[in-house]
Scaffold this active site. Structure first.
Site, PDB file in Angstrom:
ATOM      1  N   HIS A 133       0.847  -1.207   0.000  1.00  0.00           N
ATOM      2  CA  HIS A 133       0.000   0.000   0.000  1.00  0.00           C
ATOM      3  C   HIS A 133       0.875   1.248   0.000  1.00  0.00           C
ATOM      4  O   HIS A 133       1.522   1.564   0.996  1.00  0.00           O
ATOM      5  CB  HIS A 133      -0.930   0.022   1.207  1.00  0.00           C
ATOM      6  CG  HIS A 133      -1.942   1.125   1.133  1.00  0.00           C
ATOM      7  ND1 HIS A 133      -3.292   0.902   0.965  1.00  0.00           N
ATOM      8  CD2 HIS A 133      -1.808   2.482   1.169  1.00  0.00           C
ATOM      9  CE1 HIS A 133      -3.937   2.049   0.911  1.00  0.00           C
ATOM     10  NE2 HIS A 133      -3.045   3.036   1.033  1.00  0.00           N
TER      11      HIS A 133
ATOM     12  N   HIS B  20       1.537   5.379  -2.179  1.00  0.00           N
ATOM     13  CA  HIS B  20       1.036   6.427  -3.091  1.00  0.00           C
ATOM     14  C   HIS B  20       2.227   7.060  -3.799  1.00  0.00           C
ATOM     15  O   HIS B  20       2.826   8.023  -3.307  1.00  0.00           O
ATOM     16  CB  HIS B  20       0.258   7.495  -2.323  1.00  0.00           C
ATOM     17  CG  HIS B  20      -1.011   6.993  -1.725  1.00  0.00           C
ATOM     18  ND1 HIS B  20      -2.255   7.176  -2.305  1.00  0.00           N
ATOM     19  CD2 HIS B  20      -1.236   6.254  -0.604  1.00  0.00           C
ATOM     20  CE1 HIS B  20      -3.177   6.600  -1.565  1.00  0.00           C
ATOM     21  NE2 HIS B  20      -2.593   6.034  -0.524  1.00  0.00           N
TER      22      HIS B  20
ATOM     23  N   GLN C 111      -9.606   9.417  -5.405  1.00  0.00           N
ATOM     24  CA  GLN C 111      -9.252  10.052  -4.130  1.00  0.00           C
ATOM     25  C   GLN C 111     -10.401  10.839  -3.497  1.00  0.00           C
ATOM     26  O   GLN C 111     -10.561  10.867  -2.288  1.00  0.00           O
ATOM     27  CB  GLN C 111      -8.047  10.971  -4.349  1.00  0.00           C
ATOM     28  CG  GLN C 111      -7.694  11.883  -3.183  1.00  0.00           C
ATOM     29  CD  GLN C 111      -6.987  11.157  -2.053  1.00  0.00           C
ATOM     30  OE1 GLN C 111      -5.828  10.779  -2.173  1.00  0.00           O
ATOM     31  NE2 GLN C 111      -7.687  10.955  -0.943  1.00  0.00           N
TER      32      GLN C 111
ATOM     33  N   HIS D  68      -9.215   1.741  -0.138  1.00  0.00           N
ATOM     34  CA  HIS D  68      -9.140   2.446   1.142  1.00  0.00           C
ATOM     35  C   HIS D  68     -10.512   2.256   1.779  1.00  0.00           C
ATOM     36  O   HIS D  68     -11.523   2.641   1.184  1.00  0.00           O
ATOM     37  CB  HIS D  68      -8.885   3.931   0.920  1.00  0.00           C
ATOM     38  CG  HIS D  68      -7.483   4.265   0.514  1.00  0.00           C
ATOM     39  ND1 HIS D  68      -6.959   3.897  -0.702  1.00  0.00           N
ATOM     40  CD2 HIS D  68      -6.509   4.946   1.164  1.00  0.00           C
ATOM     41  CE1 HIS D  68      -5.703   4.335  -0.774  1.00  0.00           C
ATOM     42  NE2 HIS D  68      -5.412   4.978   0.338  1.00  0.00           N
TER      43      HIS D  68
ATOM     44  N   GLU E  43     -11.203   4.334   6.703  1.00  0.00           N
ATOM     45  CA  GLU E  43     -10.033   4.995   7.300  1.00  0.00           C
ATOM     46  C   GLU E  43     -10.545   6.167   8.144  1.00  0.00           C
ATOM     47  O   GLU E  43     -10.445   7.333   7.779  1.00  0.00           O
ATOM     48  CB  GLU E  43      -9.058   5.485   6.212  1.00  0.00           C
ATOM     49  CG  GLU E  43      -7.739   5.977   6.809  1.00  0.00           C
ATOM     50  CD  GLU E  43      -6.777   6.535   5.764  1.00  0.00           C
ATOM     51  OE1 GLU E  43      -7.132   6.575   4.577  1.00  0.00           O
ATOM     52  OE2 GLU E  43      -5.670   6.959   6.165  1.00  0.00           O
TER      53      GLU E  43
ATOM     54  N   ASP F  81       2.400   3.248   2.888  1.00  0.00           N
ATOM     55  CA  ASP F  81       1.373   4.243   2.548  1.00  0.00           C
ATOM     56  C   ASP F  81       1.980   5.549   2.023  1.00  0.00           C
ATOM     57  O   ASP F  81       1.676   5.967   0.917  1.00  0.00           O
ATOM     58  CB  ASP F  81       0.461   4.515   3.756  1.00  0.00           C
ATOM     59  CG  ASP F  81      -0.891   5.117   3.371  1.00  0.00           C
ATOM     60  OD1 ASP F  81      -1.135   5.309   2.157  1.00  0.00           O
ATOM     61  OD2 ASP F  81      -1.692   5.393   4.270  1.00  0.00           O
TER      62      ASP F  81
ATOM     63  N   TRP G 269       0.332  13.789   3.792  1.00  0.00           N
ATOM     64  CA  TRP G 269      -0.203  13.106   4.969  1.00  0.00           C
ATOM     65  C   TRP G 269       0.876  12.743   5.984  1.00  0.00           C
ATOM     66  O   TRP G 269       0.590  12.509   7.147  1.00  0.00           O
ATOM     67  CB  TRP G 269      -0.958  11.837   4.536  1.00  0.00           C
ATOM     68  CG  TRP G 269      -2.161  12.156   3.723  1.00  0.00           C
ATOM     69  CD1 TRP G 269      -3.417  12.419   4.193  1.00  0.00           C
ATOM     70  CD2 TRP G 269      -2.239  12.283   2.294  1.00  0.00           C
ATOM     71  NE1 TRP G 269      -4.265  12.696   3.149  1.00  0.00           N
ATOM     72  CE2 TRP G 269      -3.584  12.625   1.968  1.00  0.00           C
ATOM     73  CE3 TRP G 269      -1.324  12.140   1.256  1.00  0.00           C
ATOM     74  CZ2 TRP G 269      -4.012  12.819   0.656  1.00  0.00           C
ATOM     75  CZ3 TRP G 269      -1.746  12.342  -0.048  1.00  0.00           C
ATOM     76  CH2 TRP G 269      -3.078  12.680  -0.334  1.00  0.00           C
TER      77      TRP G 269
HETATM   78 FE   FE2 Z   1      -3.408   5.138   1.226  1.00  0.00          FE
END
Ligand code: FE2
Length: 426
Positions: free
Chosen positions: A57, A59, A152, A210, A213, A309, A315
């Site tokens: 996982h 991005h 997203q 996802h 979350e 991630d 993030w």
């Molecule tokens: Fe993610």
């Protein structure tokens, strides 16, 4: 004459003194006392030799962009999504490609040779899709990239997402993604799970969403994900990523949910570095950890992988793509300090992740791809404890990364000594 002979390896199961013979990019033999000439002989010197790390996982489109245009002050998922919304319109194919490529070099250096990356498809120009499809092809000799079409801003909530999901899959993305907890309502979230699983079933693709979350215990889209996986016969092809709401659910509901997930062949991907940073942000004290129920899922027979991630993005401003750091965090946050539990966390960033991603030829058996990592540690637990140095990274029988053993020289009085923080040989 072999292409490569690895001598004196310790294997993940604890076996020592093992040799590994490689020809034409594949492991041809793995046993004690192989006597053969080889173009390259690599002395593992008793260190741990494992299949490569796998990040299930990530991005790649957002990576290495931290601070552009601003840093995430609140640390929340939602501020991160806002910042990504400010950054996205300024991106170019070249910018995305170069950041993602740099990240993949870090990954390879860390012995991570497969990444499942979510790719935001809500941009009508699909710049990230084009950049990462090109990168997937360009880096294929060295690292496997699986690309997830990720809406997203919500499959129903964003006006472009539905059309772009199809356009992105048509351009060669590998997996159907989703974000049901970000849709406008619980009902639309559930509907998005249904619609996206239908697309995956029709196209013969896996699903990695996802899912939930959030710290809201009423976010139960994983239930619908399990239902759709079962109903559409997608067993073994559907993963729920994050699943952090499970941390806050009541035990009675979870006792129904876990068998449902197991029956549907669902896999889970937890992201402990990010979960511990992002979850619990609305709490005063006590602050919830937010990590999903890793221990309970493993006990219920549900495969659990761990993802990194984010690395230096809207993030999460830290990280260097070290999957041992991910396992280390999981061990702590998940109270997974039993020996078997720590070993399971090592598997969650290697073999279990490879299974969930259906990586072909993965492993240290005869006939598998000759992809392996020599770690400066004697066991899986020790590798996690010290976030072990990667001495060698081998891809298809060729050494593609190497680093000197780490040690620190001490001068205490007149004696010079050195420490390397790992247990002694023998
Ligand atoms: Fe993610």
């Amino acid at each position: 004459m072999l292409d490569l002979l690895v001598r004196n390896a310790t294997l993940p199961d604890g076996e020592t003194g093992i040799d590994i013979a490689v020809n034409n990019g594949r492991i041809t033999s793995i046993s004690r006392g192989i006597s053969a000439d080889a173009h390259t002989i690599l002395d593992a010197d008793g260190w741990l030799v494992t299949p490569p790390f796998v990040d299930s996982h990530f991005h790649l489109d957002a990576t290495l962009s931290a601070g552009r245009p601003r840093v995430n002050q609140s640390g929340t998922l939602l501020e991160g999504i806002d910042i990504w919304g400010e950054l996205s319109p300024t991106l170019t194919v070249e910018d995305i490609y170069e950041r993602a490529r740099e990240q993949c070099l870090w990954s390879i250096a860390r012995g991570c040779l497969a990444i499942r990356s979510h790719v935001d498809i809500t941009d009508n120009a699909l710049l990230a899709v084009d950049a990462l499809v090109a990168l997937r092809n360009d880096l294929a000799p060295w690292i496997d990239l699986q690309l997830v079409a990720f809406p997203q801003y919500g499959y129903f909530r964003h006006p472009n997402a539905r059309a772009n999901m199809i356009r992105a899959l048509d351009r060669g993305l590998d997996v159907v993604g989703g974000i049901p907890h970000f849709e406008r309502t619980m009902m639309e979230g559930g509907d998005s799970v249904g619609a996206l699983c239908r697309i995956a079933a029709d196209r013969g693709l896996p699903v990695d969403m996802h899912c939930d979350e959030t710290d809201d215990p009423n976010s139960r889209h994983v239930e619908r994900l399990a239902l759709e996986a079962h109903r559409l016969d997608l067993h073994g092809r559907v993963a729920g990523s994050h699943l952090t709401s499970m941390h806050s659910m009541d035990n009675y509901y979870v006792s129904k949910l876990l068998p449902l997930m197991q029956e549907a062949g669902l896999a889970a991907v937890a992201n402990p570095l990010i979960n511990i940073v992002i979850q619990g942000r609305h709490d005063t004290y006590p602050k919830r950890r937010g990590l999903t129920r890793v221990k309970e899922m493993i006990e219920a027979g549900i495969p659990v992988a761990l993802g990194h991630d984010c690395v230096m993005d809207p993030w999460y401003s830290l990280g260097s793509h070290d999957m041992l750091e991910v396992a280390h965090m999981a061990v702590h946050v998940g109270h997974l300090t039993g020996v078997a539990e720590m070993e399971a966390m090592f598997d969650s960033v290697t073999g279990t992740a490879a299974e969930i991603m259906h990586l072909e030829g993965y492993g240290l058996q005869e006939g598998c791809n000759a992809d392996l990592v020599v770690l400066q540690a004697r066991s899986k637990v020790e590798a996690i404890r010290v976030r072990a140095n990667r001495l060698y990274v081998v891809r298809r029988g060729r050494v593609i990364a190497e680093s000197a053993p780490q040690s620190v020289a001490l001068t205490l009085g007149s004696e010079r000594e050195s420490v390397d923080f790992v247990s002694q040989k023998g």
